[in-house]
Design a protein around this motif. Structure first.
Motif, short mmCIF file in Angstrom:
data_model
loop_
_atom_site.label_atom_id
_atom_site.label_comp_id
_atom_site.label_asym_id
_atom_site.label_seq_id
_atom_site.Cartn_x
_atom_site.Cartn_y
_atom_site.Cartn_z
N ASP A 34 1.33 3.34 2.24
CA ASP A 34 2.07 3.49 3.49
C ASP A 34 2.91 2.25 3.82
OD1 ASP A 34 -0.40 2.25 3.73
OD2 ASP A 34 -0.73 2.88 5.80
N ARG B 293 -3.86 3.80 1.08
CA ARG B 293 -3.29 3.50 2.39
C ARG B 293 -4.00 2.27 2.95
NH1 ARG B 293 -0.22 7.34 4.70
NH2 ARG B 293 -0.75 6.59 6.79
N TRP B 294 -3.34 1.57 3.91
CA TRP B 294 -3.95 0.38 4.46
C TRP B 294 -5.29 0.67 5.12
CZ3 TRP B 294 -4.94 -4.37 4.26
CH2 TRP B 294 -5.55 -5.02 5.34
N THR C 158 0.83 -1.19 0.00
CA THR C 158 0.00 0.00 0.00
C THR C 158 0.87 1.25 0.00
OG1 THR C 158 -0.08 0.00 2.42
CG2 THR C 158 -1.82 -1.21 1.26
#
Length: 253
Positions: A52, A77-78, A50
Motif C-alpha cells: 500500500d 500491507r503496512w 509495502t
C-alpha cells in the motif's frame, strides 16, 4: 567539490552501514539509536515500500533472512508488516518514523526497488528533509527517477552505469560532468579485478567536484589506508572499529 548542506560536516565522514549491521541487527530503530549514541551523524540505510505504498527501512527483497518467513516486502500491507518482528524484538521501521526520530542525523538512503522510489521521495518532501538525505541506488535508471521526483535540492550519488562512465573518463583523461544533484561517488574498493580506491582516482573524482565514499570497510588497517588515500567517507558495519580509528586520528566529530 560541490557545496551542499548534506556534506557540510567536517570530514572524512563516518557512515554507520545499516546502522551498524555487525552488532547482529540492521536497519532497526535500535541500530540507529546505537549508532547515534556512539556519535555517528551519518547513517546508511535502505528503503522498500509495502503493497500500500508505505516507505519502510529494510534491505532485502525477500523476508526470509530478517523476518524468518517466506514472501516479499511488496506483498505485505503496512498493517500486516507492523506486527512483524526482527529477531523477536524490533519492528521494521517506517522511513518517516526514522527521520522524525533523528532530526540531527543525515541519512544515505538506497532505494532498493522501483516501487520504493515515489514513497521514499514523498517522505523526504513531507518531512522537509531535503538537506539531510542523500538518495542512492545501484540502478542509474532508478536514480534518474529519484532525481526527477525529488528535484534539485536533494543530493544524490551515482548508479553503476554512472560509476562506469566516470571510471572510463578517468582512464582516458577526460573530464566527467555528473548530473546536477550528484555530490558523491560511492564505491567498493574493488570491482572484480579493477581497483577503484586509488589515490589517482580519488584525486580525479575530486577534480570532477565529487566526494568519494567507500563501502563497506570494517578492518582498522584498511580504514587507515583508505583515509590516507584521501577518501571523503567510509561506510562500516563495525561502527566501534571505525569510530576508534577516527578518534586516534583526531577526526571524530
Amino acid at each position: 567539490m560541490k557545496q551542499v548542506p548534506y556534506l557540510d560536516a567536517p570530514g572524512p565522514l563516518g557512515f554507520a552501514h545499516r546502522g551498524g549491521a555487525a552488532a547482529g541487527d540492521e536497519n532497526t530503530t535500535a541500530a540507529f539509536a546505537r549508532a547515534a549514541g556512539l556519535g555517528y551523524r551519518y547513517i546508511e540505510t535502505d528503503t522498500h515500500a509495502t503493497a500500500d505504498g508505505v516507505a519502510v527501512v529494510f534491505h532485502d527483497d525477500t523476508l526470509e533472512r530478517l523476518l524468518g518467513r517466506p514472501g516479499r516486502m511488496i506483498d505485505l500491507r503496512w498493517s500486516d508488516l507492523a506486527t512483524e518482528r526482527i529477531g523477536g524484538a524490533a519492528a521494521v521501521p517506517r522511513l518517516d518514523e526514522v527521520l522524525a526520530a533523528h532530526p540531527d542525523i543525515r541519512f544515505n538512503i538506497d532505494a532498493k526497488t522501483e516501487h520504493a522510489v515515489a514513497p521514499t521521495v514523498e517522505v523526504v518532501q513531507r518531512l522537509n528533509a531535503h538537506d539531510r538525505v542523500l538518495l542512492a541506488s545501484f540502478s542509474s535508471a532508478r536514480l534518474r527517477r529519484l532525481r526527477t521526483l525529488a528535484g534539485p535540492t536533494v543530493a544524490t550519488s551515482m548508479g553503476m552505469r554512472e560509476v562506469a562512465g566516470l571510471f572510463a573518463a578517468y582512464q582516458v583523461g577526460r573530464r566527467y560532468t555528473p548530473a546536477e544533484t550528484v555530490v558523491a561517488v560511492q564505491i567498493p574498493p574493488r570491482y572484480g579485478r579493477i581497483a577503484l580506491a586509488t589515490a589517482k582516482f580519488v584525486d580525479y573524482a575530486h577534480r570532477c567536484g565529487l566526494q568519494v565514499h567507500l563501502w563497506t570497510i570494517d578492518d582498522p588497517d584498511q580504514i587507515g589506508l583508505f583515509l590516507d588515500l584521501g577518501v571523503d567517507g567510509i561506510m562500516t558495519d563495525h561502527i566501534e572499529v571505525l569510530r576508534d580509528v577516527y578518534i586516534k586520528r583526531g577526526i571524530w566529530p
